[in-house]
Design an enzyme around this catalytic site. Structure first.
Site, short mmCIF file in Angstrom:
data_model
loop_
_atom_site.label_atom_id
_atom_site.label_comp_id
_atom_site.label_asym_id
_atom_site.label_seq_id
_atom_site.Cartn_x
_atom_site.Cartn_y
_atom_site.Cartn_z
N SER A 147 0.81 -1.22 0.00
CA SER A 147 0.00 0.00 0.00
C SER A 147 0.84 1.27 0.00
O SER A 147 0.38 2.32 -0.44
CB SER A 147 -0.93 0.01 1.22
OG SER A 147 -0.17 0.03 2.42
N GLY B 282 -1.97 -4.54 1.09
CA GLY B 282 -2.02 -5.79 1.82
C GLY B 282 -1.02 -6.82 1.36
O GLY B 282 -0.99 -7.94 1.88
N ASN C 127 4.40 -6.09 5.90
CA ASN C 127 3.27 -6.90 6.34
C ASN C 127 3.71 -8.25 6.90
O ASN C 127 3.06 -8.81 7.79
CB ASN C 127 2.27 -7.09 5.20
CG ASN C 127 1.53 -5.80 4.88
OD1 ASN C 127 1.22 -5.03 5.76
ND2 ASN C 127 1.27 -5.57 3.60
N ASP D 223 -5.76 7.90 9.47
CA ASP D 223 -5.62 6.58 10.08
C ASP D 223 -4.28 6.43 10.81
O ASP D 223 -4.04 5.43 11.48
CB ASP D 223 -5.77 5.48 9.04
CG ASP D 223 -4.78 5.57 7.89
OD1 ASP D 223 -3.82 6.37 7.98
OD2 ASP D 223 -4.96 4.85 6.89
N HIS E 117 -0.90 5.73 6.69
CA HIS E 117 -0.40 5.96 5.34
C HIS E 117 -0.02 7.42 5.13
O HIS E 117 -0.72 8.32 5.59
CB HIS E 117 -1.45 5.53 4.31
CG HIS E 117 -1.80 4.08 4.41
ND1 HIS E 117 -2.85 3.62 5.17
CD2 HIS E 117 -1.23 2.99 3.86
CE1 HIS E 117 -2.92 2.30 5.08
NE2 HIS E 117 -1.94 1.90 4.29
#
Length: 231
Positions: A59, A96, A124, A207, A210
């Site tokens: 991402s 992801g 991740n 959030d 990012h």
């Protein structure tokens, strides 16, 4: 700032940032939108006679939460154009993505006219506590695939760090994967993709995960510092 000082002085919010990364990277709707954007980018550059620079990542590369034009690969394209360099950027970021899923997908995006591959994967894996050897093995396999299919291409590896939630041994081991692989395979290395961005609220979206447009600009600078030498 050295990698060691970054690690020791890492703000607590950086831990929050990375612990939430998987949550932010898994949105199906946004993922579909960014997949479509990546396809459009590839189609738009297909007719170019110039060489391609493939950005292959998660991402952070896809520019999650932003227009594809605001993601750092697009900013690199602007830089290339301003300097009159005949390269076309392909943003193959996927929200992801892990090293395992990236390995499964990579073969489909390697085209003959790609001259540089910027490989940005692994965060991740670290957040999920995937065994370090598996992450290392997958990254090695991707490097091997690129070298086999595109022997003329230069590989740029983006370094990443994770918070100490998994313990100091795992954390340091994860961080070391990237410079060790770069040295072993003689790859260009971006020491830490999110240098100067991670953990700084005003440089990240609501959030806390990012990068904002400004954050992406700083990420692009981190990338360009290494990519400019390659080109």
């Amino acid at each position: 700032m050295s990698v060691q000082s970054q690690h020791s002085a890492m703000p607590l919010i950086f831990c929050y940032f990375l612990c939430l990364l998987l949550m932010g990277c898994g949105g199906k709707t946004k993922e579909k939108e960014q997949n479509a954007d990546a396809v459009e980018t590839e189609e738009a550059t297909a007719e170019s006679n110039g060489k391609k620079i493939l950005f292959f990542g998660d991402s952070l590369t896809a520019g999650y939460g932003l227009e594809v034009a605001d993601a750092f690969p697009a900013l690199i394209q602007e830089k290339l154009d301003s300097l009159g360099l005949d390269y076309q950027v392909v943003n193959a970021g996927l929200s992801g993505e892990t090293t395992a899923s990236g390995l499964n997908r990579m073969e489909w995006v390697l085209e003959d006219d790609i001259s540089v591959v910027v490989l940005e994967l692994g965060a991740n894996d670290g957040l999920r506590g995937i065994p370090l050897e598996e992450t290392r093995k997958n990254l090695q396999a991707m490097v091997d695939m690129i070298q086999e299919k595109l022997p003329q291409a230069t590989i740029v590896l983006a370094g990443m760090q994770i918070p100490p939630n998994m313990g100091p041994e795992y954390t340091s081991g994860f961080r070391d994967i990237f410079p060790e692989l770069a040295e072993k395979e003689n790859l260009a290395l971006i020491p830490f993709l999110l240098e100067g961005v991670a953990g700084i609220p005003e440089l990240n979206q609501g959030d806390g995960i990012h990068p904002t447009q400004k954050g992406q600009q700083l990420v692009a600078e981190n990338v360009w510092e290494v990519l400019a030498e390659v080109l």
